[in-house]
Design an enzyme around this catalytic site. Structure first.
Site, PDB file in Angstrom:
ATOM      1  N   TYR A   1     -10.282  -5.108   7.218  1.00  0.00           N
ATOM      2  CA  TYR A   1      -8.995  -4.894   7.889  1.00  0.00           C
ATOM      3  C   TYR A   1      -8.138  -3.969   7.043  1.00  0.00           C
ATOM      4  O   TYR A   1      -8.004  -4.165   5.833  1.00  0.00           O
ATOM      5  CB  TYR A   1      -8.258  -6.227   8.097  1.00  0.00           C
TER       6      TYR A   1
ATOM      7  N   ASP B   1      -9.085  -0.759  -0.696  1.00  0.00           N
ATOM      8  CA  ASP B   1      -7.880  -1.297  -0.071  1.00  0.00           C
ATOM      9  C   ASP B   1      -7.552  -2.613  -0.772  1.00  0.00           C
ATOM     10  O   ASP B   1      -8.138  -3.655  -0.467  1.00  0.00           O
ATOM     11  CB  ASP B   1      -8.102  -1.492   1.430  1.00  0.00           C
TER      12      ASP B   1
ATOM     13  N   LYS C   1       1.840  -5.802   0.022  1.00  0.00           N
ATOM     14  CA  LYS C   1       2.092  -7.226  -0.263  1.00  0.00           C
ATOM     15  C   LYS C   1       2.763  -7.456  -1.631  1.00  0.00           C
ATOM     16  O   LYS C   1       3.925  -7.155  -1.790  1.00  0.00           O
ATOM     17  CB  LYS C   1       0.792  -8.011  -0.050  1.00  0.00           C
TER      18      LYS C   1
HETATM   19  C1  LIG Z   1      -2.179  -6.890   5.085  1.00  0.00           C
HETATM   20  C2  LIG Z   1      -3.206  -5.834   4.927  1.00  0.00           C
HETATM   21  C3  LIG Z   1      -3.018  -4.535   5.398  1.00  0.00           C
HETATM   22  C4  LIG Z   1      -1.821  -4.158   6.244  1.00  0.00           C
HETATM   23  O1  LIG Z   1      -0.631  -4.293   5.549  1.00  0.00           O
HETATM   24  P1  LIG Z   1       0.738  -4.376   6.419  1.00  0.00           P
HETATM   25  O2  LIG Z   1       1.801  -4.426   5.370  1.00  0.00           O
HETATM   26  O3  LIG Z   1       0.612  -5.639   7.221  1.00  0.00           O
HETATM   27  O4  LIG Z   1       0.800  -3.170   7.267  1.00  0.00           O
HETATM   28  C5  LIG Z   1      -3.955  -3.575   5.103  1.00  0.00           C
HETATM   29  N1  LIG Z   1      -5.061  -3.877   4.385  1.00  0.00           N
HETATM   30  C6  LIG Z   1      -5.290  -5.118   3.918  1.00  0.00           C
HETATM   31  C7  LIG Z   1      -6.506  -5.392   3.107  1.00  0.00           C
HETATM   32  C8  LIG Z   1      -4.384  -6.144   4.188  1.00  0.00           C
HETATM   33  O5  LIG Z   1      -4.631  -7.370   3.759  1.00  0.00           O
END
Ligand SMILES: *Cc1c(COP(=O)(O)O)cnc(C)c1O
Length: 423
Positions: free
Chosen positions: A142, A234, A263
């Protein structure tokens, strides 16, 4: 448990917001509870019910709901000086220096406003830097709500996973199974010269938590080196959570070319970031020609909160505490499952934990393994059983759960008791 006010608020919300929420994962069944306030490792809802909170904002809240004094002070003083300017401030430089000092892959960094924005910019950067179009992603990975990665299917046969995205976007995305070195070799054999980069979560943490098998990230690293493609980690969830201040790349000893953050790095405020080798990150405008810009980027309040978050973690036993409680939770839940549901699998590392309702007790190796679990049970039965016992878990089988510095051993005990009754 009384939910009268939450139900009334949800009723109002349904009239003015789609599905009654501002992020789809929050629409728990039969209706979400609305939060009134946080208290350490707990939240209190609009009807006064109290829960141990393991959702923790879906990842950012390393300190729970009561931030350490220096964080609070930095946030308050930054807000009172005026929230933002559209001109640079010292705190952006300090935060960037801190991240560059601790994260192996980062020489330069650009701060943005969400994880999604970070991965969108990273994909554009990889394409701009290499002059190629194709991006390899993991099935079940994701990367936020972005056009290039909301795909399903397999390499060469991918299609958008949501309405509203033209088929053409998916043609440039090559999804492969996580933890399958052969599939990675194959996709590079077939498309190597067209691959701008591989975008991968070091641990799949939005699909039940799947850890890499030994050597998998090294394989991706070698393939990218051999084909002139960028390896993009990521680390929006794993950053400053798994592996402490070095992030997951430090823990695994594999250095990507580019890293996306989000985050935790914003200390509880909206954030994203793209870091990496200077030679690559400098391709962003204005030093380079890959356009990247944002009204709120490097927001002073976010920078102050994020910077104090990380500085505090550098000086205190934050990671020891959250990782220790994470281990107790995983061990405790594993014991309960052994007794009551040996087909289930407890997954996670450091301060991440989850129970996957596998049907065979086999540890999932990729997204498809998790998808084969009894996934409906989580949101339709288990989540509510836990909620009724005062435990707030993430809303579905796929999202990780998070330990914060504010959580206590009593929170763990209370949670294990609820698991034993609900599993
Ligand atoms: C939460 C998340 C995203 C997206 O971040 P947002 O601040 O919700 O747009 C992208 N990649 C990973 C791995 C995530 O956990």
């Amino acid at each position: 448990m009384n939910h009268e006010r939450s139900r009334a608020l949800y009723d109002r919300a349904l009239s003015v917001t789609p599905g009654g929420v501002n992020s789809s994962v929050r629409a728990t069944m039969p209706h979400p509870f609305f939060i009134e306030r946080g208290d350490g490792g707990h939240v209190i809802d609009a009807d006064g019910n109290r829960y141990v909170d393991w959702a923790m904002g879906y990842g950012p809240l390393l300190y729970g709901h009561d931030v350490p004094e220096p964080v609070e002070a930095a946030i308050q003083s930054t807000v009172s000086e005026g929230p933002m300017y559209g001109a640079p401030t010292e705190i952006e430089v300090e935060h960037a220096e801190f991240v560059a000092r601790h994260v192996p892959s980062v020489e330069q960094i650009r701060f943005v406003n969400s994880g999604t924005e970070a991965t969108v910019s990273a994909v554009r950067l990889a394409r701009g830097y290499t002059g190629r179009d194709k991006i390899v992603v993991m099935q079940g990975g994701y990367h936020g709500a972005q056009e290039s990665t909301l795909v399903e299917g397999a390499a060469g046969d991918a299609s958008p996973s949501t309405a509203g995205i033209p088929e053409e976007f998916a043609q440039h995305t090559l999804p492969i199974p996580f933890n399958d070195p052969e599939a990675a070799h194959e996709v590079f054999e077939e498309h190597g010269d067209d691959i701008a980069g591989v975008l991968v979560e070091p641990i799949l943490a939005n699909k039940g938590i799947v850890e890499p098998v030994d050597g998998y990230h090294e394989t991706l690293r070698d393939l990218c080196d051999d084909h002139g493609s960028l390896l993009v980690f990521d680390e929006v969830i794993t950053g400053f959570r798994v592996g402490g201040l070095q992030c997951a790349q430090g823990k695994f000893g594999v250095t990507p070319d580019v890293t996306t953050f989000g985050k935790i790095v914003g200390g509880g405020f909206p954030v994203g970031a793209i870091g990496g080798k200077a030679e690559i990150i400098e391709q962003f405008t204005p030093s380079g020609n890959v356009f990247q810009s944002g009204t709120f980027s490097g927001h002073p309040v976010t920078m102050a909160a994020g910077h104090e978050y990380l500085k505090y973690a550098a000086k205190h036993d934050v990671y020891e505490h959250v990782n220790d409680l994470g281990q107790r939770l995983r061990d405790g839940i594993r014991d309960i499952c052994e007794d009551q549901a040996p087909e289930y699998t407890v997954v996670g590392t450091d301060s991440l934990f989850k129970t996957v309702f596998t049907r065979d007790g086999e540890r999932p190796k990729n997204g498809a393994d998790v998808a084969r679990a009894d996934t409906e049970r989580w949101e339709r039965v288990f989540w509510q059983e836990m909620k009724d016992r005062g435990i707030f878990l993430t809303a579905n089988q796929f999202e990780s759960q998070f330990v914060s510095y504010a959580h206590t051993e009593e929170d763990v005990e209370e949670t294990l008791d609820a698991y034993a009754e609900s599993i």
